[in-house]
Scaffold this active site. Structure first.
Site: not given
Ligand code: GRF
Length: 220
Positions: A69, A113
């Protein structure tokens, strides 16, 4: 004009929403920001292909190719640093970033998030919200610190949970709120209305609060 680097892992719909708001010609005479690069830990991410069609510089750093990581974080940090960003946006970036990365970009690293933090950090947020039987769910934009989905919350959009909801329907409504919330926060950051103070506390101007407040109550 502020320089933004966006990190993604997949579809990139938040990236599109950001681009539409900040970078499309004619929308804003005084463009605030430019997405100068999109970087993904997954070379096959749809959002990377889309960024290329827009002429945005892209990079793929496959995390599976790194022995640890820390090695991946270091490579990613130096890649990001090369672009000299004012802001790094985690827009559907599905890797946890370690302390080294987070400290290097402190105050200019934000994440979207899909839950009302501090509820449901981590993965599968919609399923967990349904299982918990909450009546309100939503999305959060926050500055990133070393805690998983931690860091000072900048703004949240609430989405009522309906009795008929399943994971897909709920995710769809939360996502459309993400597409409103993230671009507004980024625009406010670029105008200098939102920042982190030296103690790591959120500073949000009254103007930013006024602009963000209408977005907090998401569609039913
Ligand atoms: C979104 O819901 C983001 O918050 C989450 O994963 C999804 C990604 O969507 N962490 P995108 O790739 O922006 O369409």
């Amino acid at each position: 004009m502020k320089r933004i680097v966006v990190l993604i892992s997949g579809r990139g719909s938040n990236l599109l929403a950001l681009h539409k708001r900040l970078c499309e010609p004619g929308k804003d005479q005084n463009r605030l920001a430019s997405i100068i690069a999109v970087i993904s830990n997954k070379p096959e991410a749809q959002g990377l292909a889309w960024a290329q069609t827009q002429g945005i510089v892209t990079r793929a750093l496959d995390h599976r190719q790194y022995p640890s990581r820390e090695h991946f974080d270091q490579a990613l940090a130096s890649e990001v640093d090369d672009f000299g960003p004012d802001l790094v946006v985690l827009a559907g970036f599905m890797r946890v970033l370690g302390a080294g990365f987070v400290q290097r970009f402190e105050g200019r690293l934000i994440n979207i998030h899909p839950s009302l933090l501090p509820a449901f950090p981590g993965l599968n947020t919609h399923q967990r919200a349904l299982e918990a039987g909450v009546c309100l769910h939503g999305a959060t934009v926050h500055f990133v610190n070393e805690a998983l989905d931690g860091g000072p919350i900048i703004a949240q959009a609430f989405v009522p949970v309906q009795r008929t909801d399943n994971e897909v329907s709920l995710a769809e409504r939360v996502l459309s709120e993400e597409h409103r919330l993230l671009p507004q926060v980024v625009a406010d950051f670029c105008r200098g209305l939102i920042s982190l103070d030296p103690l790591g506390k959120l500073e949000c101007s009254p103007e930013a609060t006024r602009l963000l407040f209408p977005l907090t109550s998401g569609a039913a």
